[in-house]
Design a protein around this motif. Structure first.
Motif, PDB file in Angstrom:
ATOM      1  N   MET A   1     -20.483   1.266  -0.059  1.00 50.98           N
ATOM      2  CA  MET A   1     -19.142   1.045  -0.598  1.00 50.98           C
ATOM      3  C   MET A   1     -18.247   0.410   0.471  1.00 50.98           C
ATOM      4  O   MET A   1     -18.262   0.817   1.613  1.00 50.98           O
ATOM      5  CB  MET A   1     -18.549   2.388  -1.045  1.00 50.98           C
ATOM      6  N   LYS A   2     -17.525  -0.608   0.054  1.00 51.76           N
ATOM      7  CA  LYS A   2     -16.612  -1.262   0.997  1.00 51.76           C
ATOM      8  C   LYS A   2     -15.437  -0.327   1.295  1.00 51.76           C
ATOM      9  O   LYS A   2     -14.897   0.282   0.395  1.00 51.76           O
ATOM     10  CB  LYS A   2     -16.111  -2.583   0.413  1.00 51.76           C
ATOM     11  N   LEU A   3     -15.048  -0.260   2.552  1.00 47.88           N
ATOM     12  CA  LEU A   3     -14.049   0.736   2.931  1.00 47.88           C
ATOM     13  C   LEU A   3     -12.789   0.121   3.538  1.00 47.88           C
ATOM     14  O   LEU A   3     -12.826  -0.980   4.086  1.00 47.88           O
ATOM     15  CB  LEU A   3     -14.648   1.726   3.932  1.00 47.88           C
ATOM     16  N   TYR A   4     -11.727   0.877   3.442  1.00 44.44           N
ATOM     17  CA  TYR A   4     -10.465   0.502   4.067  1.00 44.44           C
ATOM     18  C   TYR A   4     -10.576   0.704   5.575  1.00 44.44           C
ATOM     19  O   TYR A   4     -11.398   1.501   6.019  1.00 44.44           O
ATOM     20  CB  TYR A   4      -9.360   1.421   3.514  1.00 44.44           C
ATOM     21  N   PRO A   5      -9.811  -0.035   6.413  1.00 41.16           N
ATOM     22  CA  PRO A   5      -9.880   0.214   7.862  1.00 41.16           C
ATOM     23  C   PRO A   5      -9.641   1.695   8.162  1.00 41.16           C
ATOM     24  O   PRO A   5      -8.825   2.335   7.512  1.00 41.16           O
ATOM     25  CB  PRO A   5      -8.761  -0.654   8.436  1.00 41.16           C
ATOM     26  N   LYS A   6     -10.380   2.193   9.133  1.00 39.91           N
ATOM     27  CA  LYS A   6     -10.377   3.622   9.399  1.00 39.91           C
ATOM     28  C   LYS A   6      -9.020   4.096   9.910  1.00 39.91           C
ATOM     29  O   LYS A   6      -8.536   5.164   9.544  1.00 39.91           O
ATOM     30  CB  LYS A   6     -11.473   3.934  10.421  1.00 39.91           C
ATOM     31  N   ASN A   7      -8.410   3.328  10.788  1.00 34.99           N
ATOM     32  CA  ASN A   7      -7.142   3.787  11.356  1.00 34.99           C
ATOM     33  C   ASN A   7      -6.282   2.602  11.805  1.00 34.99           C
ATOM     34  O   ASN A   7      -6.679   1.443  11.677  1.00 34.99           O
ATOM     35  CB  ASN A   7      -7.394   4.737  12.531  1.00 34.99           C
ATOM     36  N   PHE A   8      -5.091   2.926  12.310  1.00 35.60           N
ATOM     37  CA  PHE A   8      -4.129   1.897  12.666  1.00 35.60           C
ATOM     38  C   PHE A   8      -4.599   1.108  13.888  1.00 35.60           C
ATOM     39  O   PHE A   8      -4.385  -0.108  13.975  1.00 35.60           O
ATOM     40  CB  PHE A   8      -2.747   2.525  12.920  1.00 35.60           C
ATOM     41  N   SER A   9      -5.236   1.790  14.840  1.00 39.21           N
ATOM     42  CA  SER A   9      -5.636   1.047  16.046  1.00 39.21           C
ATOM     43  C   SER A   9      -6.694  -0.006  15.707  1.00 39.21           C
ATOM     44  O   SER A   9      -6.696  -1.083  16.308  1.00 39.21           O
ATOM     45  CB  SER A   9      -6.091   1.989  17.164  1.00 39.21           C
ATOM     46  N   THR A  10      -7.571   0.281  14.746  1.00 41.36           N
ATOM     47  CA  THR A  10      -8.522  -0.738  14.280  1.00 41.36           C
ATOM     48  C   THR A  10      -7.762  -1.939  13.717  1.00 41.36           C
ATOM     49  O   THR A  10      -8.094  -3.094  13.997  1.00 41.36           O
ATOM     50  CB  THR A  10      -9.430  -0.167  13.159  1.00 41.36           C
ATOM     51  N   ALA A  11      -6.750  -1.655  12.910  1.00 43.45           N
ATOM     52  CA  ALA A  11      -5.963  -2.728  12.292  1.00 43.45           C
ATOM     53  C   ALA A  11      -5.293  -3.592  13.358  1.00 43.45           C
ATOM     54  O   ALA A  11      -5.354  -4.823  13.303  1.00 43.45           O
ATOM     55  CB  ALA A  11      -4.928  -2.134  11.343  1.00 43.45           C
ATOM     56  N   VAL A  12      -4.663  -2.949  14.349  1.00 42.35           N
ATOM     57  CA  VAL A  12      -3.972  -3.691  15.407  1.00 42.35           C
ATOM     58  C   VAL A  12      -4.978  -4.530  16.206  1.00 42.35           C
ATOM     59  O   VAL A  12      -4.751  -5.709  16.482  1.00 42.35           O
ATOM     60  CB  VAL A  12      -3.214  -2.726  16.355  1.00 42.35           C
ATOM     61  N   HIS A  13      -6.124  -3.899  16.523  1.00 43.19           N
ATOM     62  CA  HIS A  13      -7.176  -4.584  17.272  1.00 43.19           C
ATOM     63  C   HIS A  13      -7.631  -5.850  16.531  1.00 43.19           C
ATOM     64  O   HIS A  13      -7.702  -6.937  17.113  1.00 43.19           O
ATOM     65  CB  HIS A  13      -8.353  -3.623  17.462  1.00 43.19           C
ATOM     66  N   ASN A  14      -7.914  -5.715  15.231  1.00 42.99           N
ATOM     67  CA  ASN A  14      -8.379  -6.856  14.441  1.00 42.99           C
ATOM     68  C   ASN A  14      -7.315  -7.946  14.306  1.00 42.99           C
ATOM     69  O   ASN A  14      -7.632  -9.130  14.326  1.00 42.99           O
ATOM     70  CB  ASN A  14      -8.858  -6.391  13.060  1.00 42.99           C
ATOM     71  N   CYS A  15      -6.055  -7.523  14.152  1.00 41.67           N
ATOM     72  CA  CYS A  15      -4.956  -8.507  14.085  1.00 41.67           C
ATOM     73  C   CYS A  15      -4.890  -9.301  15.381  1.00 41.67           C
ATOM     74  O   CYS A  15      -4.754 -10.523  15.364  1.00 41.67           O
ATOM     75  CB  CYS A  15      -3.619  -7.808  13.854  1.00 41.67           C
ATOM     76  N   ASN A  16      -4.990  -8.602  16.504  1.00 45.70           N
ATOM     77  CA  ASN A  16      -4.899  -9.275  17.802  1.00 45.70           C
ATOM     78  C   ASN A  16      -6.073 -10.219  18.034  1.00 45.70           C
ATOM     79  O   ASN A  16      -5.900 -11.322  18.552  1.00 45.70           O
ATOM     80  CB  ASN A  16      -4.823  -8.242  18.934  1.00 45.70           C
ATOM     81  N   LEU A  17      -7.270  -9.767  17.604  1.00 45.66           N
ATOM     82  CA  LEU A  17      -8.466 -10.614  17.746  1.00 45.66           C
ATOM     83  C   LEU A  17      -8.305 -11.934  17.007  1.00 45.66           C
ATOM     84  O   LEU A  17      -8.638 -12.997  17.520  1.00 45.66           O
ATOM     85  CB  LEU A  17      -9.688  -9.884  17.181  1.00 45.66           C
ATOM     86  N   SER A  18      -7.803 -11.853  15.760  1.00 44.73           N
ATOM     87  CA  SER A  18      -7.694 -13.060  14.932  1.00 44.73           C
ATOM     88  C   SER A  18      -6.334 -13.730  15.056  1.00 44.73           C
ATOM     89  O   SER A  18      -6.106 -14.768  14.429  1.00 44.73           O
ATOM     90  CB  SER A  18      -7.935 -12.723  13.452  1.00 44.73           C
ATOM     91  N   GLY A  19      -5.438 -13.114  15.797  1.00 42.29           N
ATOM     92  CA  GLY A  19      -4.096 -13.686  15.931  1.00 42.29           C
ATOM     93  C   GLY A  19      -3.330 -13.738  14.624  1.00 42.29           C
ATOM     94  O   GLY A  19      -2.638 -14.712  14.333  1.00 42.29           O
ATOM     95  N   ILE A  20      -3.487 -12.692  13.803  1.00 38.19           N
ATOM     96  CA  ILE A  20      -2.769 -12.679  12.515  1.00 38.19           C
ATOM     97  C   ILE A  20      -1.816 -11.491  12.441  1.00 38.19           C
ATOM     98  O   ILE A  20      -1.883 -10.556  13.240  1.00 38.19           O
ATOM     99  CB  ILE A  20      -3.754 -12.619  11.310  1.00 38.19           C
ATOM    100  N   SER A  21      -0.930 -11.555  11.455  1.00 36.89           N
ATOM    101  CA  SER A  21       0.040 -10.474  11.251  1.00 36.89           C
ATOM    102  C   SER A  21      -0.608  -9.342  10.451  1.00 36.89           C
ATOM    103  O   SER A  21      -1.667  -9.523   9.840  1.00 36.89           O
ATOM    104  CB  SER A  21       1.237 -11.005  10.476  1.00 36.89           C
ATOM    105  N   LEU A  22       0.047  -8.195  10.448  1.00 35.90           N
ATOM    106  CA  LEU A  22      -0.453  -7.073   9.647  1.00 35.90           C
ATOM    107  C   LEU A  22      -0.469  -7.427   8.158  1.00 35.90           C
ATOM    108  O   LEU A  22      -1.391  -7.064   7.432  1.00 35.90           O
ATOM    109  CB  LEU A  22       0.411  -5.826   9.871  1.00 35.90           C
ATOM    110  N   SER A  23       0.553  -8.160   7.699  1.00 32.96           N
ATOM    111  CA  SER A  23       0.594  -8.486   6.263  1.00 32.96           C
ATOM    112  C   SER A  23      -0.589  -9.387   5.884  1.00 32.96           C
ATOM    113  O   SER A  23      -1.221  -9.179   4.849  1.00 32.96           O
ATOM    114  CB  SER A  23       1.919  -9.133   5.872  1.00 32.96           C
ATOM    115  N   ARG A  24      -0.908 -10.375   6.747  1.00 30.71           N
ATOM    116  CA  ARG A  24      -2.069 -11.246   6.482  1.00 30.71           C
ATOM    117  C   ARG A  24      -3.357 -10.419   6.469  1.00 30.71           C
ATOM    118  O   ARG A  24      -4.216 -10.576   5.613  1.00 30.71           O
ATOM    119  CB  ARG A  24      -2.128 -12.327   7.573  1.00 30.71           C
ATOM    120  N   TYR A  25      -3.448  -9.503   7.423  1.00 31.25           N
ATOM    121  CA  TYR A  25      -4.626  -8.644   7.560  1.00 31.25           C
ATOM    122  C   TYR A  25      -4.825  -7.793   6.294  1.00 31.25           C
ATOM    123  O   TYR A  25      -5.916  -7.760   5.717  1.00 31.25           O
ATOM    124  CB  TYR A  25      -4.438  -7.755   8.796  1.00 31.25           C
TER     125      TYR A  25
END
Lengths: 236, 307
Positions: B1-25
């Motif tokens: 099953m496809k899952l939502y990001p586990k936590n906020f630090s994962t989200a921030v990490h992925n945003c920084n990696l791709s250079g995107i905003s939280l809303s885009r993410y």
């Protein structure tokens, strides 16, 4: 604990107040009951348990349940006049409160009649407007709406489950959870199938073409878009 | 099953990696996870936004609740602002008016958008409707605000709770305030990491808040808490934008909220069996409402379950 998979689980639903669990959830219980019955019943006995029973007037839970049974969505401002609406639209409503202990504090039991048909459903409102269905027509079920869900009634006999799941497998539709219940050997049974992704209409038709199946009820559209839910009632 | 990001630090990490905003993410996740399109998401968000706008306008014009217990405070505060507050005018005042307005409409059985719940539905619109002009947010940027708030709210729900019956008011107004703070930071040009600090700061400020509503109605103290929730959100966003950081990482703060909720006695989780709901005045109000037939006797019943 609830699992959130969408921004719309947090931003939404659009609803009439005052409580997502006691009002919006109750509308959805009414809508689910209407979907399961397949049409608007002529008469309904609603029994409220737990917190629903204690606080229903302050939260308009009775109005919300009736509104849902009349096909109104969570955001319909007509809900506050649901009793008058029911009278006008030919739905006779009987409401009672039970002190009996139930598993969840926000539980409603709905018994629907039309002519010589009758059907029952039990559901609870688990927060944020989300509901679980726990009983359909005497069968214990657990429909949580985390995934699109169909209910399939059938004559209990060997191979029926395989025939349905074969069709799903042929179309690479993954079953995320499945439950089978029956009242006695060889009598009517109920399959509850939750899938990853909505089952396309063509596949639903293929399942319907299995002769020994009884009514098939799709509950996939019920949770996220209230206005779709009202249109999803078969026979309308 | 496809899952939502586990936590906020994962989200921030992925945003920084791709250079995107939280809303885009969160928009990208929404498209994949729920098999939908960007246009469809924006269309539905637009509907939610217009519901918020209508509710605020209706509340400012003045409404009375279903029980008759509350209403008219948004109008009162708007009149006060118009004559000039002794403390001077502020966007905080404007935001409080909008928040009260939306939540008064909720109590009056008007149409609102739950954000994340009906009881906390005033917090987010209060911030967005106030700040969109100040920040020159176009319609798309306003929808992005809602997507960031929704995505970060889901991270709170999955790690803790957004239900008053489960976690008290900290899970409702606390979560609403926290996700609003995160969205405000992005709207003001802050980074995903600053959004995380804003969310952590806002949530920390409301930890432990009980859900003890009078007569179990979503009115007292819920409505005024929406005004406090929005002020807290703006304050946390300003601190984060200034570079102030939460000493406790965001996910630990969220988990602490969940843990406090689980320790909270049932009497303080939406049962009206404790706290404000059991004060002598609240009991008198409850009796009055019972006499008028707004709530059935006996209430609240002993041994009642939660929620």
């Amino acid at each position: 604990m609830a699992v959130f998979r969408s921004v719309f689980d947090i931003i939404g639903p659009v609803m009439v107040g005052p409580s997502s669990s006691h009002t919006a959830g109750a509308v959805r219980i009414g809508l689910a009951a209407r979907s399961i019955f397949g049409e608007q019943p002529e008469e309904v006995d609603i029994t409220l348990f737990g917190s629903f029973g204690h606080t229903y007037r302050g939260h308009g839970t009775d109005l919300a349940l009736i509104g849902g049974l009349l096909g109104r969505s969570t955001d319909s401002e007509e809900i506050r006049h649901a009793h008058e609406l029911a009278e006008k639209e030919g739905l006779k409503v009987n409401i009672k409160v039970s002190d009996r202990n139930v598993d969840h504090p926000n539980t409603a039991h709905v018994l629907m009649y039309s002519g010589d048909r009758s059907m029952s459903m039990t559901a609870c409102s688990v927060g944020g407007g989300m509901i679980n269905i726990t009983q359909v027509d005497g069968f214990n079920v657990r429909v949580s709406f985390d995934n699109p869900t169909v209910l399939i009634f059938y004559r209990d006999r060997t191979g029926m489950i395989a025939r349905v799941t074969r069709i799903l497998a042929d179309h690479t539709i993954n079953v995320s959870s499945m439950q089978v219940s029956r009242k006695e050997l060889g009598s009517t049974a109920l399959m509850t199938i939750a899938t990853d992704g909505v089952i396309p209409a063509a596949v639903m038709d293929e399942i319907r073409s299995i002769k020994e199946l009884g009514p098939i009820i799709s509950l996939s559209e019920l949770m996220r878009e209230p206005d779709h839910a009202a249109n999803d009632v078969p026979g309308e | 099953m496809k899952l939502y990001p586990k936590n906020f630090s994962t989200a921030v990490h992925n945003c920084n990696l791709s250079g995107i905003s939280l809303s885009r993410y969160f928009l990208d996740i929404e498209i994949v996870l729920n098999e939908t399109t960007e246009d469809e998401i924006l269309r539905q968000m637009e509907k939610n936004l217009s519901v918020m706008e209508k509710a605020a306008a209706k509340g400012i014009a003045g409404v009375t609740s279903f029980s008759g217990l509350t209403g008219g405070d948004a109008k009162r505060l708007a009149a006060f602002r118009a004559t000039g507050s002794p403390f001077g005018d502020s966007l905080y005042l404007e935001a409080m008016i909008q928040s009260l307005a939306v939540n008064e409409v909720n109590a009056a059985m008007g149409v609102i958008c739950a954000t994340p719940t009906a009881g906390s539905s005033g917090v987010l619109p209060g911030a967005l409707l106030t700040m969109r002009d100040k920040l020159n947010l176009d319609r798309r940027a306003q929808l992005n605000f809602l997507i960031t708030a929704g995505g970060t709210g889901a991270l709170i729900g999955n790690q803790a709770s957004i239900s008053g019956a489960e976690g008290g008011c900290q899970a409702e107004v606390g979560s609403a305030s926290a996700m609003t703070a995160a969205a405000l930071v992005e709207a003001a040009g802050g980074s995903p990491s600053q959004s995380a600090h804003a969310l952590a700061i806002a949530l920390k400020n409301l930890l432990g808040l009980s859900c003890d509503p009078v007569a179990s109605l979503v009115e007292v103290p819920c409505i005024k808490r929406n005004a406090v929730g929005v002020v807290n959100a703006i304050a946390a966003a300003e601190m984060a934008l200034a570079g102030i950081e939460s000493r406790i990482p965001v996910d630990e703060v969220i988990q602490a909220m969940g843990s406090i909720g689980r320790m909270m006695p049932m009497a303080l989780r939406e049962t009206a069996l404790g706290g404000l709901a059991q004060t002598p005045t609240a009991c008198r109000m409850t009796a009055m409402l019972q006499q008028e037939g707004h709530i059935p006797w006996p209430f609240p019943a002993a041994g009642r379950n939660e929620d």
